[in-house]
Write a protein that holds these residues in place. Sequence first.
Motif, mmCIF file in Angstrom:
data_model
loop_
_atom_site.group_PDB
_atom_site.id
_atom_site.type_symbol
_atom_site.label_atom_id
_atom_site.label_comp_id
_atom_site.label_asym_id
_atom_site.label_seq_id
_atom_site.Cartn_x
_atom_site.Cartn_y
_atom_site.Cartn_z
ATOM 1 N N THR A 1 0.846 -1.188 0.000
ATOM 2 C CA THR A 1 0.000 0.000 0.000
ATOM 3 C C THR A 1 0.884 1.242 0.000
ATOM 4 N N VAL A 2 0.512 2.217 -0.804
ATOM 5 C CA VAL A 2 1.245 3.480 -0.861
ATOM 6 C C VAL A 2 0.249 4.622 -0.769
ATOM 7 N N ASP A 3 0.683 5.730 -0.212
ATOM 8 C CA ASP A 3 -0.169 6.909 -0.057
ATOM 9 C C ASP A 3 0.208 7.969 -1.081
ATOM 10 N N TYR A 4 -0.797 8.550 -1.724
ATOM 11 C CA TYR A 4 -0.580 9.642 -2.669
ATOM 12 C C TYR A 4 -1.502 10.808 -2.312
ATOM 13 N N ILE A 5 -0.975 12.014 -2.435
ATOM 14 C CA ILE A 5 -1.771 13.223 -2.247
ATOM 15 C C ILE A 5 -2.053 13.793 -3.630
ATOM 16 N N ASN A 6 -3.322 13.987 -3.933
ATOM 17 C CA ASN A 6 -3.738 14.386 -5.274
ATOM 18 C C ASN A 6 -4.047 15.881 -5.321
ATOM 19 N N THR A 7 -3.189 16.632 -6.008
ATOM 20 C CA THR A 7 -3.388 18.088 -6.078
ATOM 21 C C THR A 7 -3.410 18.620 -7.515
ATOM 22 N N GLY A 8 -3.534 17.729 -8.503
ATOM 23 C CA GLY A 8 -3.593 18.242 -9.868
ATOM 24 C C GLY A 8 -3.171 17.233 -10.909
ATOM 25 N N ALA A 9 -2.914 17.741 -12.105
ATOM 26 C CA ALA A 9 -2.679 16.897 -13.273
ATOM 27 C C ALA A 9 -1.500 15.959 -13.102
ATOM 28 N N TRP A 10 -0.402 16.456 -12.535
ATOM 29 C CA TRP A 10 0.787 15.607 -12.417
ATOM 30 C C TRP A 10 0.647 14.607 -11.284
ATOM 31 N N SER A 11 -0.026 14.985 -10.217
ATOM 32 C CA SER A 11 -0.341 14.013 -9.172
ATOM 33 C C SER A 11 -1.175 12.869 -9.742
ATOM 34 N N LYS A 12 -2.168 13.213 -10.556
ATOM 35 C CA LYS A 12 -3.063 12.200 -11.116
ATOM 36 C C LYS A 12 -2.300 11.225 -12.010
ATOM 37 N N LYS A 13 -1.341 11.725 -12.771
ATOM 38 C CA LYS A 13 -0.550 10.842 -13.626
ATOM 39 C C LYS A 13 0.329 9.906 -12.793
ATOM 40 N N ALA A 14 0.904 10.447 -11.725
ATOM 41 C CA ALA A 14 1.714 9.606 -10.839
ATOM 42 C C ALA A 14 0.852 8.534 -10.180
ATOM 43 N N ILE A 15 -0.351 8.900 -9.769
ATOM 44 C CA ILE A 15 -1.273 7.953 -9.138
ATOM 45 C C ILE A 15 -1.660 6.844 -10.120
ATOM 46 N N ALA A 16 -1.986 7.229 -11.340
ATOM 47 C CA ALA A 16 -2.404 6.237 -12.338
ATOM 48 C C ALA A 16 -1.303 5.214 -12.586
#
Length: 360
Positions: A93-108
Motif C-alpha cells: 500500500t502506498v499513499d498519494y496526495i492528489n493536487t492536480g494533473a501531475w499528481s493524477k498521472k503519478a497515481i495512475a
Amino acid sequence: MTRVYNFSAGPAMLPEAVLEQARDEMLDWQGTGMSVMEMSHRGKAFMSIAEQAEADLRELMGIPDSYRVLFLQGGASTQFAMVPLNLTAGGATVDYINTGAWSKKAIAEAKRFCNVNIAGSSEAQNFTTVPAQDSLQLSTDAAYVHYTPNETIGGVEFPYVPDTGEVPLVADMSSTILSRPVEVERFGVIYAGAQKNIGPAGLTLVIVRDDLIGKARGGTPTMLDYKVHADNGSMYNTPPTYAWYLAGLVFQWLKRNGGLAAMAEVNRRKAEKLYAAIDGSDFYSNPVDPACRSWMNVPFVLANPGLDASFLQEAEARGLTTLKGHRSVGGMRASIYNAMPEAGVDALIEFMADFERRHG
C-alpha cells in the motif's frame, strides 16, 4: 538578435550567462579540441564535468552523504513507475496526495504496481488549493507517501512539507527544485525533470536515500533499478552528457549568484509583485487559494476571454512569449523559474497594465 522573455512552463529559459559559456565552449572544451557532446562519457574530461556537477549540486542543496544523486533519462514520468518498482513489494500500500494533473498521472502509474490510498485530495476544490496537513488520511502500513510540491499546470504549491513520520516521503520537485532551500533529510526520494530549473530537457535528477536502494521488486527492468544506476555512477548506459554538462553550468551560476537562499528571495519577490498586479485589477484574476499560490507558475484569466487572442498576440509583439495557459485551465500562465530575470516579470506587469488601460 533580440532575446525574448520566455514564460514557458518547460522547456524553459536558461540563464543567459550559461548559454554564453556553452557557446564559447561549444567547439573546444578547455583545450580538449572537442565539444562536450562529442566526448566519451567514460573519458577523463567528461568524468571531471560529471563529478563537479554532482559536487556543486550537493553543496547547493546540502545533500547528505547518506543520499545518492542520479543523473538519469526518461523524465519525471518514468519516475512515476521507478518509485513503486524500487520502494515496494507486490501487494504493498502506498499513499498519494492528489493536487492536480501531475499528481493524477503519478497515481495512475502507481496503481499498476500497488494499492494506492488517496491520503488527501483537492479535486473537489478544482485543484485550487492543497489538503491541510491535519486532513491527510495516511495509511498505517504505507511503503511511502508521494506528493507533488508544485503543480505546474494549476499553479498550486504546498506551503508545507507533509509530516509522514518514519514513512519515506517522495516528492516530484520538477517545478520547484533549486528555487529555494530544502531540507533533503525530510525526504526519501526527490526527483525532478531538468527542463524547468535545472537545464535542458533530456535529464532527470533523482536524489535517493541509501537505505531505499537495492530493494527493487523481482522483474524490475535493469534500467529502472536505482541500484544499477547508483552502482554505475549514472553511467550504466550512455547518459545525456550534454544536458548533464549544462546542468553543471547552471549549478555554478546559482553558486555565483548566492545559492538557493538568495534565489528564494528573488523568486519570492518576482511572484509577489506579479500576484499583486493580478489582485489589484478587476481585469485579471487568479483562482488559486492565496496560501497555496505557486512561486514558479502563475496562471491568470482575463475578465473577457474574448480578449485572450489579442493579449497573446500583443504580448508576443512585446517580446513576452509562451504565455498561453494549459488547455485544461485556459487563460494565461506565466512560468517564472530561476532563469526568468526580474526585469522580465516587470515587463509583463507593465504590459498587463497597458493592455488593461486599452481594453478594459
